[in-house]
Design a protein around this motif. Structure first.
Motif, PDB file in Angstrom:
ATOM      1  N   LEU A 212      68.592  78.458 -69.288  1.00 21.80           N
ATOM      2  CA  LEU A 212      69.229  77.377 -68.641  1.00 21.80           C
ATOM      3  C   LEU A 212      69.852  76.941 -67.377  1.00 21.80           C
ATOM      4  CD1 LEU A 212      70.853  76.244 -72.260  1.00 21.80           C
ATOM      5  CD2 LEU A 212      69.202  75.555 -71.500  1.00 21.80           C
ATOM      6  N   ARG A 213      69.699  76.457 -66.664  1.00 24.43           N
ATOM      7  CA  ARG A 213      70.810  76.373 -65.378  1.00 24.43           C
ATOM      8  C   ARG A 213      72.042  75.369 -65.661  1.00 24.43           C
ATOM      9  NH1 ARG A 213      65.253  78.848 -63.058  1.00 24.43           N
ATOM     10  NH2 ARG A 213      66.206  80.523 -62.027  1.00 24.43           N
TER      11      ARG A 213
ATOM     12  N   ASP B  40      70.752  71.700 -66.761  1.00 22.39           N
ATOM     13  CA  ASP B  40      70.054  71.089 -67.950  1.00 22.39           C
ATOM     14  C   ASP B  40      70.357  70.765 -68.982  1.00 22.39           C
ATOM     15  OD1 ASP B  40      68.061  72.499 -66.453  1.00 22.39           O
ATOM     16  OD2 ASP B  40      67.937  74.599 -67.096  1.00 22.39           O
ATOM     17  N   ARG B  41      69.960  69.993 -69.798  1.00 24.76           N
ATOM     18  CA  ARG B  41      70.061  69.691 -71.557  1.00 24.76           C
ATOM     19  C   ARG B  41      70.210  70.351 -72.282  1.00 24.76           C
ATOM     20  NH1 ARG B  41      68.791  67.397 -67.073  1.00 24.76           N
ATOM     21  NH2 ARG B  41      66.832  67.516 -67.204  1.00 24.76           N
TER      22      ARG B  41
ATOM     23  N   VAL C 230      76.323  72.746 -68.055  1.00 25.50           N
ATOM     24  CA  VAL C 230      75.321  72.125 -68.879  1.00 25.50           C
ATOM     25  C   VAL C 230      75.145  70.418 -69.425  1.00 25.50           C
ATOM     26  CG1 VAL C 230      74.065  74.433 -69.172  1.00 25.50           C
ATOM     27  CG2 VAL C 230      74.727  73.019 -71.072  1.00 25.50           C
TER      28      VAL C 230
ATOM     29  N   CYS D 113      64.399  64.617 -72.345  1.00 17.07           N
ATOM     30  CA  CYS D 113      65.545  65.278 -71.705  1.00 17.07           C
ATOM     31  C   CYS D 113      65.002  66.250 -70.997  1.00 17.07           C
ATOM     32  CB  CYS D 113      66.947  65.172 -72.533  1.00 17.07           C
ATOM     33  SG  CYS D 113      67.409  63.310 -72.871  1.00 17.07           S
ATOM     34  N   GLY D 114      63.930  67.024 -71.899  1.00 17.95           N
ATOM     35  CA  GLY D 114      63.302  68.696 -71.213  1.00 17.95           C
ATOM     36  C   GLY D 114      63.957  69.634 -72.059  1.00 17.95           C
TER      37      GLY D 114
ATOM     38  N   THR E  92      65.357  72.080 -73.490  1.00 17.54           N
ATOM     39  CA  THR E  92      64.514  73.825 -74.901  1.00 17.54           C
ATOM     40  C   THR E  92      65.134  74.766 -76.111  1.00 17.54           C
ATOM     41  OG1 THR E  92      65.114  74.659 -72.533  1.00 17.54           O
ATOM     42  CG2 THR E  92      62.511  73.806 -72.505  1.00 17.54           C
TER      43      THR E  92
END
Length: 1563
Positions: free
Chosen positions: A378-379, A382-383, A408, A434-435, A437
């Motif tokens: 995660l950066r 990100d969702r 995030v 929303c991508g 993960t």
């Protein structure tokens, strides 16, 4: 006033009333005139309600208007209903009761109750049912009587007292509560008129006797009758007084019920149909014309409303994370959130210090501990999904702030409980788009998720692959000393995404920027007056909407203490939130109307409640029109417990615009909140009208306060350009503010339409350069800037051009008999689109203990109430067993999922009532037949337009061959026996495919001789006597036939009785034997025995048969002399057949016709002795008999006979025979083809391995007397293509009673085609089904809407001429015109021998002449509609080929609404609608369309089919189905040709012999 309402109505008034009813029902006066006269008559006797629009129960000093200028528009008035768990509204219940009474007065007829099979009625035991979540207060639900709140049961009892007093003229006075006087008056007189009206309306046998009312005639209201609901159909409602025309009481008899339905439907419908003839058959659907008197908006254009300045307080934090940092470091011990366990004990207290440190820990772990150092998962930006249960707000809060600190984007969603949760698939779609993960979750939740055997969490349906990450502190590593989150000022990056479910069930993500988040918290702090360290009780879902904004976000900004009450605790103890308010002296509480309602239901056992600490009670769904009654009732009860009226603050919110408006908590209790009593009629036209005259259909709205600080609000037209509304117009609220969502994640198009709206004024100028956001709320801004919400865009249903709100309809339905019958809040209202308009569907969960009668009565009252209050018809009302509607995570109903189930037929209701007759008002105009044009002008018209007369003929019979010199078949057989004695004519196959027996020419001749001897000696028959041949399909039948010819007798072939079904098949045999006047019967020993059996004699007396000769026992000697027929025009045989309409008709075939027939077939099929033909047909009538018995003798070819009955044992028998004997030509029936397609569909591979090869087949002709069944022939060709069957080999024939074969198309494939003997391919055309209904043919392209494929019926036989004539005028028609097929040919039958069932059948069937044109030729009328079309193809002689298309039988066709429908077309549509419908048959009865469907599935599915069948017939055929009958497989009778016996079915249905699973009578 009390003495006023007990006045009896004088006798003369009652008599005059009855006369008025009579005039109305006869149509002598209009409804309007009737109502006017009626109110004049009884006006003097009605109690007057005090002060229009004022509620007598409201104390006077509180009746101040909202603003001085608006007193006429906004009245204070008691509430009228509520939504979801809280439809506790007496006024609304009253209005509904009055509307019901008013409906009665119109003389609503009894609805015929559906009949059900008993197995469907027996509900499982009560223990099996758990009441649904939402009705947790159910024990106390019915008995909530707070001060000043008379319950609905009270008010309705009062009303009935009043009514019965009015009717009986008694003078006993009883106290009437204010609630019944408000709307009781009209009710009483109405029921009086109702009783009078009923006696006239339904009892056509005797005029009403108005003078002698006895007490027992007034049992209208009491449902009576048995409670067993199998087929004894309880009478309910006013069925007591209901009789059909002939005085038969309406009981369970189907025919009586249909009569009842017809009577009901005769009543005039509300919108009058303007009936005129539209010449172009383009059936124009009736477009709802706008009513010139409908209300229109007249106000000035509204101005945008500006909220107060958002005053930034100096110490407000610069971002929410900054606020958390401040409180976590300054006052770490301050409580932030207290969570409760299910006993209501505090479970855990989260302090600001803990929230701060744990959020940092979460932020560090998600950024640094997922993935690898080089490649973190995660950066920032990100969702991440947040999956937390409703009882764990602390873990959610930590994870949410952890995400904000890590930068995030959290996407809070519901916990997926199973892999198939309603709507969870759509949530998966949102996560995917929303991508997402990673999913953050709590320990307990992670343990509760479904696991695979290996312990992994399976992928949920439609979800992306997720990494599940538990955020509990003990699972996380400590951040290093030097790591610290980067805390920035609020900016335009996304803070979080809130999900929203749309009307169609799709889930969208609304993105909220960090700036918007902060500004929203500031606006809420300002408008709610939040201060530091206040305590707030939150009952709402903390993951979204108001619960999230107040209980997670704004609370942290102001260091408030939130007491979170989980839904699970509310279910156990509905008072928990009130107890916590008292315990913690909370200043603010956030609730929904449901929570207030539950508290009302449960409050009685509480003594020490004190709500004086509350300064604000935020009602999250205050925008719902029905929340007002919960607010009022709550205030009524709890005012005495310290609740101040000004504390109740309804607010309006939406996922897109966040908080739209909120009522401010004021200290000034003198300024009352705003109320609007609006006319429903006006609202449905989008116009605000204060209701004055019509008390029933009003909507009382409360304001939801003013616009938010720093925001701009306007109201725009709901569809089209965002143009500002007028001040008295309802539109969609739009908000311009920083504090709103900014987009639907990833959907730029939808975002533009919702978040980037630029409202404009009437001249088209923008009102602001900044974009506005659509809120999805419908309403208006009233005086003083108060916002009123009248509904949601999502709940909007536009029916016939008028707008209705789903919530309003729910409330009306629940007010009918609140609580008794349907679980509160377990009711879904949605609209479906049928026939170019929206149709309202109401689905409710019924209580498990309700009887069939209760449910039906409730349903019919709901329909009447909705009709009375909303003036809109309900298309379908369905009741499902409790707990079966799909739920949302918090226990509400998942609307879109319910609608989906309804449309795909998997809702499994236990009761359905459809009302298409009352709702569907946009059907095409009924067609009116125009006066016929004279024959001469038609002739001229056709000549002028260059149309050729539609006629065609087969080729000439050509020159004679050697066997053609014989005039009699008996001579042909004798000639063959001499010239080719050992040539095999017949081979019969048994079910194993081996030869059972065969006959050579000489064997047949000798056998026939012996039979002739037997007839002369044992039967003592004379020339010309009739003999019935009762044989199974085989060789005996053929020998017996020629035996009769040799003896000079006339044979009649009769299908033998079926040993397993003697009772129904034997009487048919008896009938044919009697009607044909047979002097004796010939049959086999087995059948002789069968006729004498016990079962047979029970059906037909043995002594009533003529002498029976057994041909298994033949005399040895030859006859002295064979009979030599002299006159070829004498009878050769009689052909008896039962038509599909159930008529038995025998036609006479002369020797001339028989020989001509055989010759014609010989030429067409090129038959000669070296050929072999396989025949799989029933040999009893028509072409089947001719091919089986006659053709081989005439042409000399070998016939391989395959009895169709053997295929039931071995479906592959016919095709194996064809393959084994290398047959090139074969004949079969549709039923044989269907047996092969169904029976061998999955076995083609195994048959192929057995060596089945169909590549030699040149022609496979289906022998039929109907329109070619394209779908069946195509699927047959496709299925057996792999086995070598040529796609062009399959074709059809066409014959009828007057001419047993008119067309027969053997295709010539291969070498023969080059020699010019072939006919062209059968052509398929597509015609417009709508034109066909008007008796016109219009060719269209394949696949165009309403297209119907028709296949040519085969090539016209040699010696046959065809013409198309108008069946009414008997004039010839042009090419491609639909008319009756007339035929002239040497093998026409010479007349009916007798027709059983219709003695007056016209002789002109055989001897008709055209009324003009060629008036000399004598034609036979086939009784079939069809058309001829000249094609581009040429036949062997170089002539253009004329193709004949058969559309259907005239006597099968149904005349409905002036148009002609062919049953098969409707049946085809119906079979397509649901996978469980295997077969369908339709017929009409008293102008009602009855659809019978066979159900292949569980009986639970039976009721699913009713709406689907009704929908498809409306959509595709513009017809309303009157009755839907669901039966078991095999109930629809089918004859040997595979045709449906619709008339038998009809008779069986009307005589109650079908044992249906369910019968629905559509209203």
């Amino acid at each position: 006033m009390a003495d006023r309402d007990t006045l009896p109505l004088p006798l003369e008034v009652r008599t005059r009333l009855a006369e008025l009813e009579l005039e109305l029902s006869e149509g002598d006066i209009t409804q309007k005139g009737y109502e006017k006269k009626r109110s004049k008559l009884i006006g003097a006797f009605l109690p007057q309600a005090p002060g229009k629009g004022m509620d007598p129960s409201v104390p006077h000093e509180r009746r101040t208007p909202v603003t001085p200028g608006s007193s006429s528009r906004y009245h204070r008035r008691r509430s009228s209903g509520s939504r979801d768990e809280r439809y506790r509204s007496d006024v609304h219940t009253e209005a509904v009761q009055a509307a019901l009474a008013k409906q009665k007065e119109r003389g609503k007829m009894a609805v015929p109750m559906p009949s059900k099979r008993r197995s469907l009625v027996v509900q499982s035991s009560m223990d099996a049912y758990t009441p649904p979540d939402t009705s947790s207060g159910s024990e106390g639900e019915g008995s909530m009587q707070g001060e000043g709140t008379p319950t609905s049961s009270q008010s309705s009892i009062n009303m009935e007292n009043w009514i019965s007093r009015a009717i009986h003229g008694s003078t006993t006075s009883s106290t009437t509560s204010s609630s019944s006087t408000q709307s009781g008056g009209s009710g009483a007189a109405s029921r009086l008129a109702d009783v009078m009206g009923q006696t006239h309306l339904e009892n056509h046998s005797a005029p009403p006797d108005v003078t002698s009312y006895t007490t027992d005639s007034i049992q209208v209201e009491r449902p009576q009758g048995s409670t067993t609901a199998s087929r004894s159909t309880p009478k309910y409602g006013n069925a007591e007084l209901m009789e059909t025309g002939d005085g038969v009481p309406v009981g369970g008899r189907v025919s009586a019920k249909i009569q009842q339905l017809v009577n009901t439907l005769k009543r005039p419908k509300r919108p009058p149909l303007r009936e005129f003839f539209v010449d172009d058959f383009e059936e124009l659907l009736e477009v709802q014309q706008p009513d010139p008197n409908q209300p229109k908006a007249e106000g000035a254009q509204m101005l945008a409303m500006r909220g107060e300045q958002l005053g930034v307080v100096t110490n407000w934090p610069l971002s929410l994370e900054a606020a958390l940092q401040r409180w976590g470091t300054i006052s770490p011990k301050a409580p932030c959130l207290t969570t409760m366990d299910t006993n209501g004990k505090p479970l855990y207290i989260l302090t600001y210090g803990k929230l701060w440190t744990r959020s940092i820990k979460v932020a560090y772990n998600i950024l640094h501990k997922l993935g690898s150092k080089q490649e973190p998962m995660l950066r920032p930006g990100d969702r991440v999904a947040l999956v937390f249960p409703n009882n764990d707000p602390a873990a959610f809060m930590v994870a949410f702030y952890g995400c904000l600190l890590a930068e995030v984007v959290p996407v809070p969603i519901e916990v997926p409980l199973t892999r198939k949760d309603a709507g969870s698939q759509q949530i998966g779609f949102l996560l995917g788009s929303c991508g997402v993960t990673v999913a953050l979750t709590s320990d307990a939740c992670h343990k509760g998720l479904p696991k695979s055997p290996t312990g992994e969490i399976p992928q949920f349906k439609g979800w992306p692959k997720l990494l599940w990450f538990v955020t509990e502190s003990k699972h996380l590593s400590k951040p290093p000393r030097d790591w610290f989150p980067h805390i920035k000022d609020a900016n335009n990056e996304t803070a979080y995404i809130e999900y929203k479910t749309c009307k169609d069930g799709s889930v969208l993500g609304v993105t909220v920027m960090r700036m918007a988040l902060l500004t929203h918290c500031q606006a809420l702090t300002q408008s709610c007056g939040y201060t530091e360290a206040e305590t707030i009780v939150n009952v709402l879902d903390f993951k979204k909407d108001v619960g999230l904004w107040h209980g997670i976000l704004t609370s942290v900004m102001n260091m408030m203490h939130v007491i979170s009450i989980p839904y699970s605790l509310m279910k156990v103890n509905p008072l928990s939130w009130i107890q916590k308010v008292c315990q913690y002296k909370a200043k603010v509480a956030c609730v929904k109307s449901r929570d207030m309602h539950w508290a009302l239901v449960a409050h009685r056992d509480q003594r020490d409640i004190n709500l004086s600490s509350l300064r604000m009670l935020v009602v999250a769904d205050g925008a719902n029109p029905w929340s007002i009654s919960s607010c009022d009732a709550f205030l009524n009860v709890f005012q005495s417990k310290g609740l101040k009226p000004e504390v109740i603050c309804p607010c309006a919110s939406s996922p897109e615009a966040l908080t739209v408006a909120i009522r401010r908590p004021t200290d000034d209790s003198n300024q009352p909140p705003g109320r609007g009593v609006l006319s429903m009629q006006g609202l449905s036209h989008g116009v605000i009208r204060v209701d004055s005259e019509e008390k029933l259909s009003v909507l009382t709205l409360q304001d939801v306060g003013t616009v938010m600080p720093g925001a701009l609000m306007c109201v725009v037209k709901p569809d089209g350009v965002p143009q500002l509304c007028k001040t008295d117009e309802i539109g969609e609220l739009c908000v311009g503010s920083i504090a709103t969502g900014t987009s639907y994640y990833g959907l730029s198009g939808m975002t533009k339409n919702t978040f980037e709206v630029f409202p404009m004024n009437s001249v088209g100028a923008l009102i602001s350069e900044y974009p506005f956001t659509r809120t999805g709320l419908l309403g208006f801004v009233g005086p003083g800037g108060l916002c009123f919400i009248a509904g949601k865009m999502d709940g909007l249903m536009v029916v016939g051009g008028r707008r209705h709100n789903a919530d309003d309809i729910v409330a009306t339905a629940l007010a009918v008999e609140p609580m008794k019958f349907v679980y509160r809040g377990r009711i879904a209202v949605f609209s479906i689109s049928v026939l170019h308009d929206e149709r309202i569907v109401v689905v409710a969960e019924q209580r498990p203990d309700s009887t069939e009668e209760d449910s039906f009565q409730w349903m019919s009252r709901v329909l009447q109430a909705i009709d009375g209050i909303h003036q809109v018809g309900v298309y379908c009302l369905a009741l499902v067993p409790s707990n079966t509607l799909p739920k949302t995570p918090l226990g509400g109903i998942h609307l879109s999922e319910s609608k989906q189930l309804f449309l795909e037929g998997s809702l499994h209701p236990c009761n359905v009532l459809m009302c298409p007759h009352t709702c569907v008002t946009n059907l095409p105009k009924p067609r009116q037949k125009q006066p016929e044009i004279g024959p001469a002008s038609v002739m001229v018209g056709n000549l002028v337009s260059g149309k050729r007369i539609a006629q065609a003929s087969g080729r000439d019979l050509g020159q004679m061959e050697d066997n053609d010199q014989f005039l009699f078949l008996s001579e042909v057989l004798q000639w063959r026996a001499q010239t080719t004695p050992d040539h095999v004519l017949y081979t019969l196959l048994n079910c194993r495919g081996t030869i059972a027996s065969s006959l050579t020419c000489v064997q047949l001749h000798k056998r026939a001789e012996k039979i002739a001897t037997m007839l002369a000696e044992r039967g003592h028959l004379q020339d010309g006597d009739h003999v019935a041949l009762v044989y199974p399909p085989g060789i005996d039948l053929i020998a017996a036939f020629y035996g009769c010819l040799y003896a000079g007798c006339v044979p009649i072939t009769v299908r033998p009785p079926h040993p397993q079904n003697i009772a129904t098949t034997l009487p048919t045999v008896k009938m044919i034997v009697e009607v044909s006047r047979s002097a004796c019967m010939m049959t086999t020993a087995v059948i002789c025995k069968l006729l004498r059996s016990k079962e047979a004699s029970a059906a037909v007396d043995v002594r009533s048969w003529p002498p029976v000769l057994d041909t298994d026992d033949l005399p040895k000697k030859k006859p002295p002399l064979l009979y030599k027929p002299s006159n070829p025009d004498t009878l050769a045989y009689l052909d008896f057949s039962v038509s599909t309409t159930g008529m038995l008709a025998g036609v006479k075939m002369s020797h001339t016709a028989t020989s001509a027939f055989c010759r014609s077939i010989k030429l067409q099929c090129e038959l000669y002795p070296s050929r072999e033909v396989a025949i799989c047909l029933d040999p009893y009538c028509g072409l089947g008999f001719v091919l089986w018995c006659l053709c081989s003798v005439y042409s000399g070819h070998q016939s391989i006979l395959i009895p169709p009955s053997e295929l039931e044992v071995n479906p592959a028998l016919w095709l194996l025979g064809v393959s084994q004997y290398k047959v090139r030509d074969t004949f079969c029936s549709y039923s044989v083809m269907e047996l092969c397609t169904k029976g061998l569909g999955l076995q083609t591979e195994s048959i192929k391995s057995r060596g089945l090869d169909l590549s030699r087949v040149r022609t496979c002709v289906v022998v039929a007397e109907e329109r070619p069944r394209i779908a069946l022939t195509q699927s047959f060709s496709k299925l057996f293509k792999d086995l070598g069957l040529h796609p062009r080999a399959v074709s059809t024939s066409f014959g009828c009673r007057v001419n047993l074969a008119i067309c027969l198309q053997p295709h010539r494939l291969g070498k023969l085609a080059d020699q010019g003997t072939s006919g062209p391919d059968p052509t398929t055309v597509y015609v417009d089904m709508r034109a066909l209904r008007h008796d016109r043919v219009r060719l269209v392209e394949r696949g165009s809407p309403h297209s119907l494929p028709l296949m040519e019926s085969g090539k016209i036989l040699p010696g046959v001429r065809i013409i198309i004539a108008n069946p009414e005028t008997k004039g010839p028609l042009g090419d491609s015109h639909l008319g009756e097929i007339w035929v002239c040919s040497g093998h026409n039958a010479s007349g009916y021998f007798t027709v059983y069932g219709d003695e007056a059948l016209q002789s002109d069937h055989f001897t008709s002449r055209l009324s003009f044109g060629d008036t000399q030729t004598i034609w036979a009328r086939t009784g079939y509609l069809g058309f001829l079309r000249r094609t581009e193809l040429t036949d062997a002689s170089g002539e253009r080929h004329d193709a004949l298309y058969v559309v259907g039988a005239l006597d099968e066709a149904m005349e409905l609404r002036g148009m002609r429908y062919h049953p098969i077309d409707i049946e085809t549509s119906v079979i397509r609608t649901h996978k469980s419908i295997t077969e369908c048959a339709v017929f009409t009865w008293t102008n009602l369309l009855v659809v019978v469907v066979e159900l292949d599935g569980s009986e639970q599915e039976a009721l699913d089919l009713v709406p689907l069948v009704t929908n498809v017939v409306l959509e595709e055929h513009y017809l309303i189905v009157g009755v839907v009958v669901v039966v078991d497989i095999g109930v629809i009778p089918i004859n040997s040709r595979g045709e449906k016996q619709r008339m038998h079915l009809r008779d069986g249905f009307l005589a109650d012999q079908l044992d249906p699973i369910y019968v629905a009578y559509n209203m």
